[in-house]
Design a protein around this motif. Structure first.
Motif, mmCIF file in Angstrom:
data_model
loop_
_atom_site.group_PDB
_atom_site.id
_atom_site.type_symbol
_atom_site.label_atom_id
_atom_site.label_comp_id
_atom_site.label_asym_id
_atom_site.label_seq_id
_atom_site.Cartn_x
_atom_site.Cartn_y
_atom_site.Cartn_z
ATOM 1 N N LEU A 55 -15.757 -42.891 4.017
ATOM 2 C CA LEU A 55 -14.532 -43.507 3.512
ATOM 3 C C LEU A 55 -13.732 -44.131 4.647
ATOM 4 N N LEU A 56 -13.604 -43.406 5.767
ATOM 5 C CA LEU A 56 -12.849 -43.946 6.898
ATOM 6 C C LEU A 56 -13.481 -45.214 7.438
ATOM 7 N N GLY A 57 -14.777 -45.326 7.324
ATOM 8 C CA GLY A 57 -15.457 -46.496 7.872
ATOM 9 C C GLY A 57 -15.504 -47.675 6.940
ATOM 10 N N THR A 58 -15.207 -47.483 5.645
ATOM 11 C CA THR A 58 -15.327 -48.578 4.682
ATOM 12 C C THR A 58 -13.997 -49.046 4.127
ATOM 13 N N MET A 59 -13.016 -48.193 4.095
ATOM 14 C CA MET A 59 -11.727 -48.559 3.514
ATOM 15 C C MET A 59 -10.927 -49.411 4.506
ATOM 16 N N GLU A 60 -10.414 -50.565 3.975
ATOM 17 C CA GLU A 60 -9.666 -51.459 4.840
ATOM 18 C C GLU A 60 -8.166 -51.204 4.783
ATOM 19 N N THR A 61 -7.662 -50.705 3.642
ATOM 20 C CA THR A 61 -6.226 -50.458 3.516
ATOM 21 C C THR A 61 -5.948 -48.968 3.507
ATOM 22 N N ARG A 62 -4.764 -48.590 4.023
ATOM 23 C CA ARG A 62 -4.385 -47.186 4.087
ATOM 24 C C ARG A 62 -4.197 -46.616 2.687
ATOM 25 N N SER A 63 -3.664 -47.430 1.762
ATOM 26 C CA SER A 63 -3.417 -46.909 0.410
ATOM 27 C C SER A 63 -4.723 -46.616 -0.307
ATOM 28 N N ALA A 64 -5.685 -47.508 -0.166
ATOM 29 C CA ALA A 64 -6.984 -47.272 -0.812
ATOM 30 C C ALA A 64 -7.664 -46.040 -0.214
ATOM 31 N N ASP A 78 -8.863 -24.864 -2.690
ATOM 32 C CA ASP A 78 -8.906 -24.069 -1.461
ATOM 33 C C ASP A 78 -9.158 -24.914 -0.233
ATOM 34 N N MET A 79 -9.138 -26.224 -0.368
ATOM 35 C CA MET A 79 -9.495 -27.112 0.725
ATOM 36 C C MET A 79 -8.256 -27.576 1.485
ATOM 37 N N VAL A 80 -8.375 -27.645 2.824
ATOM 38 C CA VAL A 80 -7.328 -28.135 3.713
ATOM 39 C C VAL A 80 -7.850 -29.423 4.353
ATOM 40 N N LEU A 81 -7.035 -30.501 4.314
ATOM 41 C CA LEU A 81 -7.468 -31.775 4.896
ATOM 42 C C LEU A 81 -6.276 -32.438 5.566
ATOM 43 N N TRP A 82 -6.511 -32.897 6.766
ATOM 44 C CA TRP A 82 -5.436 -33.540 7.555
ATOM 45 C C TRP A 82 -6.073 -34.673 8.333
ATOM 46 N N VAL A 83 -5.543 -35.898 8.155
ATOM 47 C CA VAL A 83 -6.105 -37.082 8.810
ATOM 48 C C VAL A 83 -4.970 -37.873 9.430
ATOM 49 N N ARG A 84 -5.114 -38.320 10.699
ATOM 50 C CA ARG A 84 -4.147 -39.194 11.346
ATOM 51 C C ARG A 84 -4.885 -40.061 12.352
ATOM 52 N N THR A 85 -4.229 -41.165 12.675
ATOM 53 C CA THR A 85 -4.851 -42.086 13.621
ATOM 54 C C THR A 85 -4.691 -41.549 15.037
ATOM 55 N N ALA A 86 -5.433 -42.173 15.932
ATOM 56 C CA ALA A 86 -5.335 -41.772 17.339
ATOM 57 C C ALA A 86 -3.966 -42.058 17.919
ATOM 58 N N GLU A 87 -3.229 -43.032 17.277
ATOM 59 C CA GLU A 87 -1.885 -43.351 17.767
ATOM 60 C C GLU A 87 -0.838 -42.401 17.184
ATOM 61 N N GLY A 88 -1.223 -41.504 16.275
ATOM 62 C CA GLY A 88 -0.293 -40.531 15.732
ATOM 63 C C GLY A 88 0.182 -40.842 14.342
ATOM 64 N N GLU A 89 -0.339 -41.889 13.701
ATOM 65 C CA GLU A 89 0.076 -42.231 12.346
ATOM 66 C C GLU A 89 -0.602 -41.308 11.345
ATOM 67 N N LEU A 90 0.180 -40.662 10.478
ATOM 68 C CA LEU A 90 -0.366 -39.758 9.478
ATOM 69 C C LEU A 90 -0.934 -40.578 8.321
ATOM 70 N N ILE A 91 -2.199 -40.326 8.033
ATOM 71 C CA ILE A 91 -2.863 -41.025 6.940
ATOM 72 C C ILE A 91 -2.888 -40.167 5.692
ATOM 73 N N PHE A 92 -3.230 -38.851 5.852
ATOM 74 C CA PHE A 92 -3.367 -37.993 4.667
ATOM 75 C C PHE A 92 -3.207 -36.535 5.116
#
Length: 472
Positions: A55-64, A78-92
């Protein structure tokens, strides 16, 4: 403090061994189950991580991208997920508060202790009552791959941990119950295994000095106890032989002392029975003196043997020429030998170290015994020589062969191979016993043989040159 019985010791040892084995087995099983759960969790996380990476490699927009990530976590409470860019922007983020502390620090390009390009970092942590296993990794972001994002993913493993706690409880209880059962079974097995030993012990308890002829039964005895039974039976045989010899010795002492005491009593009664001339009284006193001297010699010989039995004989280290001692004894016995018509012969030379008077006494007793058992017209021969590191003294006299069963007892006290023959030794039946004691005191041996009409007594003593060099 009472010492535990062998049954208790073996039962406890059996229980401890079983417990140690089961603890090791339980620990191995617990490790294997834990490794299995860890492999399952990593496989599950790897599958979800692969989906997130696609998904990270195919999605072009942050909302999608955020919409597709929400689809992933739906149905996985029961799942924990945290995603952010290398610059510190929180994605999810979902349940990000349950992540380990310091996983991400605000304003940092990468998590602490992590650098771009590092392999995935597998984590396991607890937050309150919850347990988690997860992964932290950097993945490419966008179809062009110019950016990257840090992904932290985890799953709740509380159900695994509860299962492991239950497993440990069951294993601990099983080990405890098995240890108790092993102790009981071990006690019964040991009791049954030691039953032959208890039979032997009960049989031994019935033995006393009046039943030394009894022997422990060997039938049905295990191999481990058979050696003990054989040794005990051999000890009983030696004790029986020692008691028999002691009994014979007591009877022989009473017999040997009774004769001179009876003679003394009779002579005294005769002397007191009537008035006699002084010469007659003198003859009676001379006769009594001979009996007194005989008693004194016997008592001295018995004291000598008692000292030998207690290791109190201490021979010196004087060099003794045995040939000279033999010639001196020939001169002493010459008159008696001529009276009996017995010749005396000497062959060889030898020297040894020891007490001259004791060695002279041993040779004298052997020579006295040989002359007294040799027929007129025959000769007694003393042969001296060396064999390896020993001096050999052989005293030979012709005569009837002595039965083999009597040879081993010739050196016993008061033993007579021919009771009808009167001994001429001064020991009253102790001469050969004294010979053996003197030989043993000098570190040697004494033995007898009789065959072909020739009886031979042999002493083996240390050589003078060997003992002198050893002393220096």
């Amino acid at each position: 403090m009472r010492t535990p019985s062998l049954t208790v010791r073996l039962s406890l040892l059996f229980a401890l061994s079983t417990t140690a084995l089961l603890v090791g087995l339980g620990w191995t099983l617990e490790r294997a189950v834990a490794a299995h759960f860890r492999a399952l969790d990593r496989e599950d996380l790897s599958g979800k991580l692969a989906l997130v990476q696609r998904l990270l490699g195919t999605m072009e927009t942050r909302s999608a991208l955020k919409k597709r990530l929400e689809d992933i976590v739906i149905g996985h409470p029961d799942m924990v997920l945290w995603v952010r860019t290398a610059e510190g922007e929180l994605i999810f983020e979902r349940r990000a508060g349950l992540l380990p502390r310091n996983t991400f620090e605000p304003g940092e390009a990468a998590p602490p202790s992590r650098a771009a390009g590092d392999p995935p970092r597998w984590l396991q942590w607890r937050r309150g009552p919850y347990g988690f296993r997860g992964v932290l990794v950097e993945l490419p972001l966008g179809p062009r791959g110019g950016e990257s994002a840090w992904v932290a993913m985890g799953i709740d493993i509380g159900h695994h941990q509860r299962f492991m706690a239950s497993l440990r409880h069951v294993l601990g209880l099983s080990v405890a119950l098995t240890a108790v059962a092993a102790a009981g079974l071990g006690w019964g097995a040991v009791r049954m295994g030691l039953r032959p030993l208890r039979r032997v012990t009960s049989h031994v308890a019935t033995l006393d000095a009046s039943r030394l002829d009894a022997r422990l039964p060997e039938a049905g005895v295990p191999v481990e106890i058979k050696v003990l039974v054989d040794d005990f039976n051999n000890m009983l045989a030696r004790l029986e032989e020692s008691f028999r010899r002691l009994s014979d010795f007591s009877a022989d002492v009473a017999h040997e002392l009774r004769t001179p005491l009876s003679n003394l009593t009779l002579q005294t009664q005769v002397a007191l029975g009537a008035v006699r001339e002084p010469e007659q009284y003198r003859e009676i006193l001379y006769s009594s003196l001979e009996e007194y001297e005989r008693l004194a010699r016997m008592i001295n010989d018995m004291l000598f043997l008692a000292q030998a039995d207690h290791g109190l004989l201490r021979p010196g280290t004087t060099v003794v020429d045995l040939a000279d001692e033999a010639r001196a004894l020939f001169e002493y016995f010459e008159a008696w030998a001529e009276e009996r018509g017995v010749g005396l012969e000497l062959a060889g030379e030898a020297q040894t170290c020891g007490d001259p008077s004791m060695l002279r006494r041993a040779l004298s007793n052997l020579l006295t015994n040989a002359i007294g058992h040799t027929e007129a017209g025959r000769s007694v021969r003393i042969e001296l020589g060396h064999e390896r590191d020993a001096v050999c003294v052989r005293v030979e006299n012709p005569g009837p062969d002595i039965p083999p069963e009597q040879l081993s007892r010739l050196f016993d006290r008061f033993y007579r191979a021919d009771p009808a023959r009167t001994r001429h030794s001064e020991g009253g039946g102790l001469g050969l016993a004294i010979v053996r004691s003197i030989a043993q005191a000098h570190g040697g041996t004494a033995r007898a043989s009789s065959q072909g009409g020739l009886t031979r007594f042999e002493l083996r003593l240390g050589r003078a040159d060997r003992e002198t060099s050893a002393g220096t």
